[in-house]
Design an enzyme around this catalytic site. Structure first.
Site, PDB file in Angstrom:
ATOM      1  NE  ARG A   1      -0.547   0.321 -14.794  1.00  0.00           N
ATOM      2  CZ  ARG A   1      -1.473  -0.613 -14.805  1.00  0.00           C
ATOM      3  NH1 ARG A   1      -1.396  -1.631 -13.996  1.00  0.00           N
ATOM      4  NH2 ARG A   1      -2.491  -0.548 -15.650  1.00  0.00           N
TER       5      ARG A   1
ATOM      6  CG  PHE B   1       0.843  -1.560  -7.039  1.00  0.00           C
ATOM      7  CD1 PHE B   1      -0.038  -1.591  -8.113  1.00  0.00           C
ATOM      8  CD2 PHE B   1       2.144  -1.156  -7.267  1.00  0.00           C
ATOM      9  CE1 PHE B   1       0.366  -1.219  -9.384  1.00  0.00           C
ATOM     10  CE2 PHE B   1       2.567  -0.783  -8.540  1.00  0.00           C
ATOM     11  CZ  PHE B   1       1.672  -0.809  -9.585  1.00  0.00           C
TER      12      PHE B   1
ATOM     13  N   GLY C   1       7.698  -9.831  -3.527  1.00  0.00           N
ATOM     14  CA  GLY C   1       8.748 -10.317  -4.423  1.00  0.00           C
ATOM     15  C   GLY C   1      10.099  -9.745  -4.077  1.00  0.00           C
TER      16      GLY C   1
ATOM     17  CB  CYS D   1       8.664   5.624 -12.182  1.00  0.00           C
ATOM     18  SG  CYS D   1       8.537   5.888 -13.953  1.00  0.00           S
TER      19      CYS D   1
HETATM   20  C1  UGA Z   1       4.918   3.435 -12.191  1.00  0.00           C
HETATM   21  C2  UGA Z   1       3.480   3.775 -11.756  1.00  0.00           C
HETATM   22  O1  UGA Z   1       2.737   2.575 -11.525  1.00  0.00           O
HETATM   23  C3  UGA Z   1       2.758   4.615 -12.818  1.00  0.00           C
HETATM   24  O2  UGA Z   1       1.470   4.996 -12.371  1.00  0.00           O
HETATM   25  C4  UGA Z   1       3.594   5.878 -13.086  1.00  0.00           C
HETATM   26  O3  UGA Z   1       3.014   6.679 -14.112  1.00  0.00           O
HETATM   27  C5  UGA Z   1       4.994   5.466 -13.522  1.00  0.00           C
HETATM   28  O4  UGA Z   1       5.600   4.669 -12.473  1.00  0.00           O
HETATM   29  C6  UGA Z   1       5.786   6.716 -13.744  1.00  0.00           C
HETATM   30  O5  UGA Z   1       5.968   7.499 -12.800  1.00  0.00           O
HETATM   31  O6  UGA Z   1       6.132   7.021 -14.907  1.00  0.00           O
HETATM   32  P1  UGA Z   1       6.028   1.620 -13.830  1.00  0.00           P
HETATM   33  O7  UGA Z   1       7.343   2.068 -13.277  1.00  0.00           O
HETATM   34  O8  UGA Z   1       5.859   1.457 -15.291  1.00  0.00           O
HETATM   35  O9  UGA Z   1       4.840   2.624 -13.348  1.00  0.00           O
HETATM   36  O10 UGA Z   1       5.749   0.195 -13.199  1.00  0.00           O
HETATM   37  P2  UGA Z   1       4.794  -0.471 -12.092  1.00  0.00           P
HETATM   38  O11 UGA Z   1       3.841  -1.367 -12.761  1.00  0.00           O
HETATM   39  O12 UGA Z   1       4.241   0.541 -11.184  1.00  0.00           O
HETATM   40  O13 UGA Z   1       5.857  -1.369 -11.304  1.00  0.00           O
HETATM   41  C7  UGA Z   1       6.966  -0.797 -10.628  1.00  0.00           C
HETATM   42  C8  UGA Z   1       7.772  -1.842  -9.927  1.00  0.00           C
HETATM   43  O14 UGA Z   1       7.053  -2.369  -8.807  1.00  0.00           O
HETATM   44  C9  UGA Z   1       8.124  -3.066 -10.781  1.00  0.00           C
HETATM   45  O15 UGA Z   1       9.460  -3.436 -10.525  1.00  0.00           O
HETATM   46  C10 UGA Z   1       7.177  -4.142 -10.309  1.00  0.00           C
HETATM   47  O16 UGA Z   1       7.677  -5.439 -10.484  1.00  0.00           O
HETATM   48  C11 UGA Z   1       7.050  -3.782  -8.834  1.00  0.00           C
HETATM   49  N1  UGA Z   1       5.795  -4.257  -8.220  1.00  0.00           N
HETATM   50  C12 UGA Z   1       4.601  -3.780  -8.632  1.00  0.00           C
HETATM   51  C13 UGA Z   1       5.858  -5.177  -7.187  1.00  0.00           C
HETATM   52  O17 UGA Z   1       6.949  -5.628  -6.776  1.00  0.00           O
HETATM   53  N2  UGA Z   1       4.691  -5.600  -6.595  1.00  0.00           N
HETATM   54  C14 UGA Z   1       3.473  -5.131  -6.995  1.00  0.00           C
HETATM   55  O18 UGA Z   1       2.454  -5.554  -6.408  1.00  0.00           O
HETATM   56  C15 UGA Z   1       3.434  -4.211  -8.032  1.00  0.00           C
END
Ligand code: UGA
Length: 435
Positions: A154, A252, A256, A263
Site C-alpha cells: 500500500r 478496511f 467515509g 489501484c
Molecule cells: C491498495 C491495496 O490495499 C494494496 O494491497 C495493493 O497492493 C495496492 O492497492 C495496489 O494494487 O497497488 P493503496 O491504493 O495504496 O493500496 O491504498 P489503500 O490503503 O488500500 O486505500 C485505498 C483507498 O481506500 C483509499 O482511498 C482509502 O482512503 C480507502 N479506504 C481504505 C477506505 O475508505 N476505508 C478503509 O477502511 C480503507
C-alpha cells in the site's frame, strides 16, 4: 542474486530498493530521463515514508543502480521483474501496451536464459501473452520462463508491506522457478511470512480478486453507514461489532467518502471487464463501483444541507491526497468535492501535508481557491472546516486552536477522524459519516 527491475514507478521502485536492501544487486531500468537523474542522485520521485533513506543507503552500498537501456538490464540479470504501468484504457480494461513492449524488447536482446516475472497488476492469463510475444521475437531458441508475483503493498506503508507481507504469492510453471522464488524471498519467509505457490493464472487472479474484495468491503461499510445515519446508529460501533468476528476482520471497514488512488478504482473496473470477457456478470463489483462513485455526490449534498448556500462562504479543506501518508491525488475524492465546492461559489482554503503540489497541477491557485501554509492557517475566518483525508496530524490537531480560528465552529468530516463526544464537549457543530 542479480535482479533487473523494469519500471521505476511505485511498485518498481519499492521492489528494486527492497530487494537491494535484502542484499541483492539490483539494476532498475526506467525510460524517463528526469526520474533517472533524480534517482541516481538519491532522490525519490515519489513520496513514501522511509524510501529516500533506503534508496540512498543502497545506492551507497552499490546494491542499487539505475539505467535507461533495456538491453543493459537484460544482460545484467537472469531474473527480470516487469513493473511497468498498466493504466486504465477508455473502456475500463487494463492497457497492456507497456507489458507487451517490455516483453518484446527483452526477447529481442536476450542472449541466454531469463526468468521474466510480472509484478504489475495484469488481467488473468497475461502471462500467456508475455510468453507468446517472447517466442515471436526471440532470434533463436533461447530458453526462458514467465512467472507471476503480484505485489500487495500500500502507498504510505510500502516498505513495511514489502518486508513484512501477509503473504507472498508466486505463480510458477516448474520447480526451477519455484526454487528461485524460495531463494529470493528467504530473508522474508525466514521471519515467518508465508509464501504461496500457485500457477501463474491463479497468481494473476489473486491480485485483482484481493483488491476488488477490499474495495467491496469499503463499499459495504459505506452503504451500511447510510443506514446508520437513518436509524440513529454509529457506524464505528457497528463496524467494530461485525469486525471483531475474525471471519470478517476489523480492517478496511472505515466508512467515509469512498476509495480512491491508482489501484482500487482501476482494478475494480478492469476485473469487471475481465469477468465480462469470460462470460461472468460480476454484478457485486458493479455495485461496489456505483456505491463508491455515489459517496462523493452524497458528501457534496451533505455539505449543502448543512451550509445551505455555499456561495461566498469561506470553507477550509483539510486533506487532498486519496488517503493519508501519500502525496498521491490520483482518483482522490477531494478532486470531485473541491471542484463542486468551487463551482458552487465558495471561497476555498486548502491544506494537505504532502499533496498540495500535485493538487495545484489540477486546480491552480486563484482568488477563490487558496493553498494554506499549515492546517491552522487554512481555518482563519472560515465558516466551516471540511476533512477529506485521514492524516494523523489532523486527528491530533489542537481543537481549541481550530475553534478559535474558525468563524463558525462547523466541522464536516468525511473520514470520521474525530470522536463524537470530544467534538460535542469542545462545542463544535460536528457532522461525520454514518454517525
Ligand atoms: C491498495 C491495496 O490495499 C494494496 O494491497 C495493493 O497492493 C495496492 O492497492 C495496489 O494494487 O497497488 P493503496 O491504493 O495504496 O493500496 O491504498 P489503500 O490503503 O488500500 O486505500 C485505498 C483507498 O481506500 C483509499 O482511498 C482509502 O482512503 C480507502 N479506504 C481504505 C477506505 O475508505 N476505508 C478503509 O477502511 C480503507
Amino acid at each position: 542474486m542479480n535482479i533487473t527491475v523494469i519500471g521505476a514507478g511505485y511498485v518498481g521502485l519499492v521492489t528494486a530498493t527492497c530487494f537491494a536492501d535484502l542484499g541483492n544487486k539490483v539494476l532498475c531500468i526506467e525510460k524517463s530521463e528526469n526520474k533517472i537523474r533524480k534517482l541516481s542522485a538519491g532522490e525519490s520521485p515519489i513520496y513514501e515514508p522511509g524510501l529516500t533513506e533506503l534508496l540512498r543507503e543502497n545506492i551507497e552500498r552499490k546494491n542499487l543502480l539505475f539505467g535507461r537501456d533495456i538491453a543493459e538490464g537484460v544482460a545484467y540479470a537472469d531474473v527480470i521483474f516487469l513493473c511497468v504501468g498498466t493504466p486504465q484504457s477508455e473502456d475500463g480494461r487494463a492497457d497492456l501496451s507497456q507489458v507487451e513492449e517490455a516483453s518484446r524488447q527483452i526477447a529481442l536482446c536476450m542472449k541466454s536464459y531469463k526468468l521474466v516475472i510480472e509484478k504489475s497488476t495484469v488481467p488473468v492469463n497475461t502471462h500467456r501473452w508475455v510468453k507468446r510475444t517472447m517466442y515471436r521475437y526471440l532470434s533463436s531458441d533461447i530458453p526462458f520462463d514467465v512467472a507471476s508475483n503480484p505485489e500487495f503493498l500500500r502507498e504510505g506503508s510500502a516498505l513495511s508491506d514489502f518486508m513484512n507481507p501477509d503473504r507472498i504469492v508466486v505463480g510458477v510453471e516448474n520447480d526451477r522457478v519455484k526454487e528461485t522464488f524460495i531463494a529470493l524471498y528467504k530473508p522474508i519467509t525466514d521471519k515467518g511470512h508465508p509464501l504461496l505457490v500457485t500457477n501463474p493464472a491463479e497468481a494473476e487472479l489473486i491480485k485483482h480478486a484481493a483488491n476488488s474484495f477490499l474495495a467491496m468491503k469499503i463499499s459495504y461499510i459505506n452503504k451500511l453507514a447510510d443506514l446508520c445515519e437513518k436509524t440513529g446508529a454509529d457506524i464505528t460501533m457497528v463496524a467494530k461489532g461485525i469486525g471483531l468476528d475474525t471471519r470478517i476482520g476489523t480492517r478496511f471497514l472505515q466508512a467515509g467518502i469512498g476509495y480512491g488512488g491508482s489501484c482500487f478504482p482501476k482494478d475494480v473496473k478492469a476485473f469487471i471487464r475481465i469477468a465480462e470477457q469470460n462470460g461472468v456478470d460480476f454484478t457485486l463489483l458493479k455495485d461496489t463501483e456505483i456505491i463508491n462513485c455515489e459517496r462523493r455526490e452524497r458528501f457534496i449534498d451533505k455539505i449543502e444541507q448543512i451550509l445551505w448556500i455555499n456561495k461566498d462562504k469561506n470553507i477550509a479543506v483539510w486533506g487532498l491526497a486519496f488517503k493519508a501518508d501519500t502525496d498521491d491525488i490520483r482518483e482522490s475524492p477531494a478532486i470531485t468535492i473541491v471542484k463542486a465546492l468551487e463551482e458552487s461559489g465558495a471561497n476555498l482554503f486548502l491544506y494537505d501535508p504532502a499533496a498540495m503540489d500535485n493538487f495545484k497541477l489540477v486546480m491552480p491557485e486563484k482568488a477563490n481557491l487558496r493553498y494554506a501554509q499549515d492546517k491552522y492557517d487554512a481555518l482563519s475566518n472560515c465558516d466551516a472546516l471540511i476533512v477529506l483525508t485521514d492524516w494523523k496530524e489532523f486527528a491530533e490537531a489542537d481543537l481549541s486552536e481550530v475553534k478559535k480560528r474558525l468563524r463558525l465552529p462547523i466541522v464536516i468530516d468525511g473520514r470520521n477522524i474525530f470522536p463524537l463526544e470530544l467534538m460535542k464537549t469542545q462545542g463544535f457543530e460536528y457532522y461525520s459519516i454514518g454517525r
